[in-house]
Enzyme design. Structure first.
Site, short mmCIF file in Angstrom:
data_model
loop_
_atom_site.label_atom_id
_atom_site.label_comp_id
_atom_site.label_asym_id
_atom_site.label_seq_id
_atom_site.Cartn_x
_atom_site.Cartn_y
_atom_site.Cartn_z
N PHE A 19 -5.11 20.73 46.52
CA PHE A 19 -5.45 22.10 46.12
C PHE A 19 -4.84 22.46 44.76
O PHE A 19 -5.56 22.62 43.75
CB PHE A 19 -5.00 23.06 47.23
CG PHE A 19 -4.95 24.51 46.86
CD1 PHE A 19 -6.04 25.11 46.21
CD2 PHE A 19 -3.83 25.28 47.15
CE1 PHE A 19 -5.99 26.47 45.86
CE2 PHE A 19 -3.78 26.63 46.81
CZ PHE A 19 -4.86 27.21 46.15
N ILE A 20 -3.53 22.54 44.68
CA ILE A 20 -2.89 22.98 43.44
C ILE A 20 -3.06 21.92 42.35
O ILE A 20 -3.42 22.23 41.20
CB ILE A 20 -1.39 23.30 43.68
CG1 ILE A 20 -1.25 24.45 44.68
CG2 ILE A 20 -0.69 23.63 42.36
CD1 ILE A 20 0.18 24.75 45.13
N ASN A 39 -2.96 9.64 47.47
CA ASN A 39 -3.44 8.72 48.51
C ASN A 39 -4.51 9.37 49.40
O ASN A 39 -4.90 8.81 50.41
CB ASN A 39 -2.28 8.19 49.36
CG ASN A 39 -1.64 9.29 50.19
OD1 ASN A 39 -1.99 10.46 50.08
ND2 ASN A 39 -0.68 8.91 51.02
N LEU A 40 -4.95 10.55 49.00
CA LEU A 40 -6.06 11.25 49.67
C LEU A 40 -5.77 11.55 51.15
O LEU A 40 -6.69 11.56 51.96
CB LEU A 40 -7.38 10.47 49.52
CG LEU A 40 -7.79 10.14 48.07
CD1 LEU A 40 -9.12 9.37 48.05
CD2 LEU A 40 -7.94 11.41 47.24
N ALA A 76 2.38 16.03 44.70
CA ALA A 76 2.17 15.29 45.96
C ALA A 76 3.35 15.52 46.89
O ALA A 76 4.50 15.49 46.47
CB ALA A 76 1.99 13.81 45.68
N TYR A 142 11.04 19.96 55.82
CA TYR A 142 10.26 20.19 54.59
C TYR A 142 11.07 21.03 53.60
O TYR A 142 11.20 20.69 52.43
CB TYR A 142 8.94 20.88 54.94
CG TYR A 142 8.18 21.41 53.74
CD1 TYR A 142 7.35 20.56 53.00
CD2 TYR A 142 8.27 22.75 53.35
CE1 TYR A 142 6.65 21.03 51.89
CE2 TYR A 142 7.57 23.23 52.26
CZ TYR A 142 6.77 22.37 51.53
OH TYR A 142 6.07 22.85 50.44
N ASN A 171 3.56 31.93 48.36
CA ASN A 171 2.34 31.56 49.09
C ASN A 171 1.16 31.46 48.13
O ASN A 171 0.65 32.49 47.69
CB ASN A 171 2.04 32.58 50.19
CG ASN A 171 3.06 32.51 51.31
OD1 ASN A 171 4.25 32.78 51.10
ND2 ASN A 171 2.62 32.12 52.48
N ILE A 186 -4.32 32.65 54.39
CA ILE A 186 -5.53 33.22 53.80
C ILE A 186 -6.74 32.36 54.12
O ILE A 186 -7.79 32.85 54.53
CB ILE A 186 -5.36 33.43 52.28
CG1 ILE A 186 -4.40 34.61 52.05
CG2 ILE A 186 -6.71 33.66 51.58
CD1 ILE A 186 -4.13 34.96 50.61
N1 LIG Z 1 0.16 25.85 48.79
C1 LIG Z 1 1.30 26.53 48.84
O1 LIG Z 1 1.32 27.71 49.19
C2 LIG Z 1 2.61 25.87 48.45
C3 LIG Z 1 3.79 26.62 48.54
C4 LIG Z 1 4.99 26.03 48.17
C5 LIG Z 1 5.01 24.73 47.69
N2 LIG Z 1 3.85 24.02 47.63
C6 LIG Z 1 3.92 22.64 47.13
O2 LIG Z 1 2.90 22.46 46.15
C7 LIG Z 1 2.45 21.11 46.17
C8 LIG Z 1 0.93 21.06 46.28
O3 LIG Z 1 0.56 21.65 47.53
P1 LIG Z 1 -0.96 21.95 47.91
O4 LIG Z 1 -0.98 23.27 48.56
O5 LIG Z 1 -1.84 21.68 46.75
O6 LIG Z 1 -1.19 20.86 49.06
P2 LIG Z 1 -2.33 19.75 49.21
O7 LIG Z 1 -2.12 19.14 50.55
O8 LIG Z 1 -3.66 20.31 48.90
O9 LIG Z 1 -1.94 18.71 48.08
C9 LIG Z 1 -1.01 17.66 48.26
C10 LIG Z 1 -1.63 16.39 47.68
O10 LIG Z 1 -0.68 15.32 47.78
C11 LIG Z 1 -1.34 14.16 48.26
N3 LIG Z 1 -0.35 13.33 48.95
C12 LIG Z 1 0.32 13.62 50.09
N4 LIG Z 1 1.15 12.61 50.41
C13 LIG Z 1 0.99 11.67 49.45
C14 LIG Z 1 1.56 10.38 49.24
N5 LIG Z 1 2.48 9.87 50.08
N6 LIG Z 1 1.16 9.66 48.16
C15 LIG Z 1 0.23 10.17 47.29
N7 LIG Z 1 -0.34 11.37 47.45
C16 LIG Z 1 0.03 12.12 48.52
C17 LIG Z 1 -2.42 14.70 49.19
O11 LIG Z 1 -3.47 13.77 49.42
C18 LIG Z 1 -2.88 15.94 48.44
O12 LIG Z 1 -3.92 15.64 47.53
C19 LIG Z 1 3.19 20.43 47.30
O13 LIG Z 1 4.32 19.76 46.77
C20 LIG Z 1 3.63 21.58 48.17
O14 LIG Z 1 4.79 21.27 48.92
C21 LIG Z 1 2.65 24.55 47.99
#
Ligand SMILES: NC(=O)c1ccc[n+]([C@@H]2O[C@H](COP(=O)([O-])OP(=O)(O)OC[C@H]3O[C@@H](n4cnc5c(N)ncnc54)[C@H](O)[C@@H]3O)[C@@H](O)[C@H]2O)c1
Length: 310
Positions: A19-20, A39-40, A76, A142, A171, A186
């Site tokens: 996502f991000i 790694n999808l 990731a 986490y 968030n 959301i």
């Molecule tokens: N979405 C939020 O509200 C939020 C809040 C705080 C922190 N974060 C942090 O932001 C970052 C992005 O989060 P997001 O919401 O986009 O989540 P997301 O799950 O959409 O994205 C994470 C990505 O990492 C990849 N991934 C996971 N494990 C992996 C591995 N071992 N090797 C390679 N790729 C791997 C997944 O395939 C995915 O594409 C994360 O580090 C998350 O902890 C997100």
């Protein structure tokens, strides 16, 4: 102030199919050469912007890292709090060990690292708004993993002069966030509203959260890519919060759904109130959130409608 753009650089976005990461990759592809390491597991191939190169691999595999990078956006992670609680060692391997390897690789190449930390590091806040100096007692593996890498980022700057910045996201929401067991509230509410199901609020709905729209998170990352204020961690939220009940009502209103809002049992361990103090990011990153919750929800809901239609 407009976001600064890193140009003509070789940039790696880990988690760039998520996502991000995919929003971030899209924002910098074109001005720079963009590699994505993912790694999808939760990410999707179709999220990879055209022009970016996907390296489909695990971040735990050192051999998979692209070389000669100017900048890494490290997104990731094992993102599920519940899964980290089930499997703390796997969470540690992905979220801490792999990040430490990343910092080591960055050290040898003098690569700037902007990494995704989280409001989860603060645990149950004693007060809001939460400033960066608030006590940190994470309530999940986490959260502890994120706190550890947040500290490592600072330490690598102190010890080795590596340019690091940790962004503590609150968030985050927006188009492209997929509804699932572990995704943000959301995406779950919007999915329920568009499916005509009840919108389920845990407890009385008086919990508050600081929801920050994806474009503002991208802005924070781009500014972090060029700032001189390195070796620091910054809260990335909006500085405002709303109750979960009010959020459900807004989504009900914008989707024009017949769904009812129902209250279920409160979730054990849920945080009551969360709101970021963003003054440090405003001062040092020129970060300025620009998207109101209503506006952000409208864009998000429009995206979900298109998904539902397809
Ligand atoms: N979405 C939020 O509200 C939020 C809040 C705080 C922190 N974060 C942090 O932001 C970052 C992005 O989060 P997001 O919401 O986009 O989540 P997301 O799950 O959409 O994205 C994470 C990505 O990492 C990849 N991934 C996971 N494990 C992996 C591995 N071992 N090797 C390679 N790729 C791997 C997944 O395939 C995915 O594409 C994360 O580090 C998350 O902890 C997100």
């Amino acid at each position: 102030m407009p976001a600064c753009t890193p140009t003509d650089q070789s940039i790696l976005v880990t988690g760039g199919a998520g996502f991000i990461g995919s929003h971030l990759a899209r924002a910098v592809t074109g001005d720079s050469t963009v590699h994505i390491l993912d790694n999808l597991t939760t990410g999707r191939r179709k999220n990879v912007p055209s022009g970016a190169t996907l390296h489909e691999a695990d971040i735990r595999d050192d051999a998979a890292w692209p070389q000669s990078l100017d900048l890494i956006f490290h997104e990731a992670a094992l993102v599920s709090v519940a899964e980290s609680t089930e499997n703390p060692t796997t969470s540690h391997e992905i979220n801490v060990d792999a990040t430490l390897s990343l910092l080591e690789q960055a050290r040898t190449q003098e690569t700037r690292v902007v990494l995704a930390s989280s409001a989860a590091i603060y645990g149950h806040p004693n007060e809001t708004p939460i400033s960066e100096s608030h006590s940190k007692e994470p309530t999940s593996p986490y959260g502890l993993d994120k706190l550890t890498i947040d500290h490592y980022a600072r330490l690598y700057n102190e010890l080795y002069d590596l340019e690091t910045i940790a962004l503590r996201y609150f968030n985050v929401y927006g188009p492209g966030q997929v509804a699932g067991d572990y995704s943000g509230v959301i995406s779950v509410f919007v999915d329920q509203a568009l499916s005509g199901e009840d919108i389920t609020v845990y407890g009385d709905g008086q919990q508050t959260r600081d929801f920050v729209f994806i474009d503002d998170v991208v802005q924070a990352n781009r500014n972090a890519a060029t700032t001189d204020a390195v070796g620091e961690a910054y809260n990335i939220g909006t500085g405002e919060s709303i109750t979960i009940r009010k959020l459900a009502e807004l989504i009900q209103d914008i989707t024009d759904t017949n769904s009812d809002i129902v209250h279920t049992e409160a979730r054990a361990g849920d945080i009551d109130h969360s709101e970021a103090d963003i003054s440090k990011a405003t001062e040092h990153l020129d970060y300025e959130p620009t998207v109101s919750i209503r506006e952000g929800l409208e864009q998000t809901i429009e995206w979900y409608r298109n998904q539902h239609a397809n």
